[in-house]
Design a protein around this motif. Structure first.
Motif, short mmCIF file in Angstrom:
data_model
loop_
_atom_site.label_atom_id
_atom_site.label_comp_id
_atom_site.label_asym_id
_atom_site.label_seq_id
_atom_site.Cartn_x
_atom_site.Cartn_y
_atom_site.Cartn_z
N ASP A 77 -10.75 8.58 9.83
CA ASP A 77 -11.50 8.00 8.70
C ASP A 77 -11.17 8.73 7.39
OD1 ASP A 77 -12.71 6.07 10.23
OD2 ASP A 77 -14.67 7.07 10.32
N ILE A 78 -10.93 10.04 7.48
CA ILE A 78 -10.58 10.83 6.30
C ILE A 78 -9.11 10.65 5.93
CG2 ILE A 78 -10.35 13.19 5.42
CD1 ILE A 78 -12.82 13.86 7.26
N LEU A 79 -8.24 10.66 6.93
CA LEU A 79 -6.80 10.69 6.66
C LEU A 79 -6.15 9.32 6.47
CD1 LEU A 79 -5.74 13.52 9.14
CD2 LEU A 79 -6.18 13.69 6.67
N ARG A 80 -6.70 8.29 7.07
CA ARG A 80 -6.09 6.95 6.98
C ARG A 80 -5.97 6.47 5.53
NH1 ARG A 80 -8.37 5.02 10.99
NH2 ARG A 80 -10.20 4.19 9.96
N PRO A 81 -7.01 6.61 4.67
CA PRO A 81 -6.86 6.19 3.27
C PRO A 81 -5.78 6.98 2.53
CG PRO A 81 -9.19 6.45 3.81
CD PRO A 81 -8.41 6.99 4.97
N GLN A 82 -5.66 8.27 2.85
CA GLN A 82 -4.61 9.08 2.22
C GLN A 82 -3.23 8.59 2.64
OE1 GLN A 82 -5.27 13.31 2.81
NE2 GLN A 82 -7.49 13.05 2.65
N ALA A 83 -3.07 8.24 3.91
CA ALA A 83 -1.80 7.71 4.40
C ALA A 83 -1.48 6.38 3.72
CB ALA A 83 -1.85 7.53 5.91
N ALA A 84 -2.48 5.52 3.59
CA ALA A 84 -2.26 4.21 2.95
C ALA A 84 -1.85 4.38 1.50
CB ALA A 84 -3.52 3.36 3.07
N ARG A 85 -2.50 5.31 0.76
CA ARG A 85 -2.13 5.56 -0.63
C ARG A 85 -0.67 6.01 -0.75
NH1 ARG A 85 -7.32 7.56 -1.06
NH2 ARG A 85 -6.66 9.72 -0.76
N LEU A 86 -0.25 6.90 0.11
CA LEU A 86 1.13 7.38 0.08
C LEU A 86 2.11 6.24 0.38
CD1 LEU A 86 1.16 10.92 1.68
CD2 LEU A 86 1.75 10.30 -0.65
N LEU A 87 1.76 5.41 1.33
CA LEU A 87 2.64 4.30 1.70
C LEU A 87 2.71 3.26 0.59
CD1 LEU A 87 1.67 3.85 5.44
CD2 LEU A 87 3.90 4.60 4.55
N ASP A 88 1.63 3.11 -0.20
CA ASP A 88 1.59 2.12 -1.29
C ASP A 88 2.15 2.67 -2.59
OD1 ASP A 88 0.46 0.28 0.42
OD2 ASP A 88 -1.59 0.65 -0.26
N ALA A 89 2.39 3.97 -2.68
CA ALA A 89 2.89 4.58 -3.92
C ALA A 89 4.29 4.09 -4.23
CB ALA A 89 2.87 6.09 -3.81
N PRO A 90 4.60 3.89 -5.52
CA PRO A 90 5.98 3.51 -5.88
C PRO A 90 6.97 4.56 -5.37
CG PRO A 90 4.53 3.38 -7.80
CD PRO A 90 3.75 4.03 -6.68
N GLU A 91 8.15 4.10 -5.02
CA GLU A 91 9.16 5.02 -4.50
C GLU A 91 9.41 6.16 -5.47
OE1 GLU A 91 13.74 4.77 -3.05
OE2 GLU A 91 12.46 3.07 -2.64
N GLY A 92 9.49 7.35 -4.94
CA GLY A 92 9.72 8.52 -5.78
C GLY A 92 8.43 9.22 -6.16
N LEU A 93 7.30 8.54 -6.04
CA LEU A 93 6.02 9.17 -6.38
C LEU A 93 5.24 9.59 -5.14
CD1 LEU A 93 4.78 6.89 -9.29
CD2 LEU A 93 5.90 9.12 -9.43
N ALA A 94 5.70 9.18 -3.98
CA ALA A 94 4.98 9.50 -2.74
C ALA A 94 5.26 10.91 -2.32
CB ALA A 94 5.37 8.53 -1.64
#
Length: 193
Positions: free
Chosen positions: A176-193
């Motif tokens: 529950d804590i880590l899944r949103p962080q993973a989703a944000r990284l996956l949705d970040a524009p390339e090079g910003l993740a």
């Protein structure tokens, strides 16, 4: 009851001992990887399996069974002090040994000491494991209940935002804590993740 370690094969133990002896024979390496400890005082402790979980797996709301085994790890102790960890990718040690020092070495010892005092660990048997989620800089002790009960997790310091070291988490609480962080990284524009 207890916190059970994983038994290493004789070949794996020999591979680690050979690597440690080789490092100890080279003074500059002994200081760097073994904290200067003399080889005759070194021993292996708390052997455990290492698992990893990727961002895509984590973002997809996985069960813990999605974590993939990637190796075997143990502490290298000098008296009562952990001076390093040793890790092998295969159970026979044929692919070589990686030896490291750093904050996760000391954190492993501190967290094992902490979880051994938990009521659950005193009342049940758990297998000691390590879970890595590299993209989020998460390393956690994983207490696997082989009897089908709920597994428990305790993050190793330094912990990323949202987690507390030595805290007891269930898999649902951890994801529950880590899944949103993973989703944000996956949705970040390339090079910003």
């Amino acid at each position: 009851m207890s916190l059970r370690a994983t038994e290493f094969s004789e070949d794996a133990t020999k591979a680690i001992a050979t690597e440690v002896a080789g490092l100890a024979a080279r003074p500059e390496q002994r200081e760097r990887y073994l904290g200067g400890a003399p080889v005759e005082k070194l021993k292996l402790a708390a052997p455990h399996l290492v698992y990893t979980l990727g961002l895509k797996d984590l973002a997809g709301n996985p069960g813990i069974d999605e974590a993939k085994p990637i190796g075997h790890r143990c502490l290298i102790m000098s008296n009562d002090d952990a001076v390093a960890t040793a890790e092998i990718a295969d159970p026979e040690g044929a692919e070589g040994v990686t030896t490291t020092r750093g904050p996760f070495t000391e954190a492993t010892v501190a967290t094992i000491d902490e979880v051994e005092g938990w009521d659950e660990v005193r009342e049940r048997d758990y297998e000691l494991r390590l879970l890595r989620i590299p993209a989020l800089y998460v390393m956690a002790l994983w207490l696997h209940d082989g009897d089908g009960g709920e597994d428990l997790f305790s993050p190793l310091a330094p912990v990323p935002e949202g987690l507390d070291e030595h805290k007891r988490y269930t898999w649902a609480e951890l994801t529950d804590i880590l899944r949103p962080q993973a989703a944000r990284l996956l949705d970040a524009p390339e090079g910003l993740a």
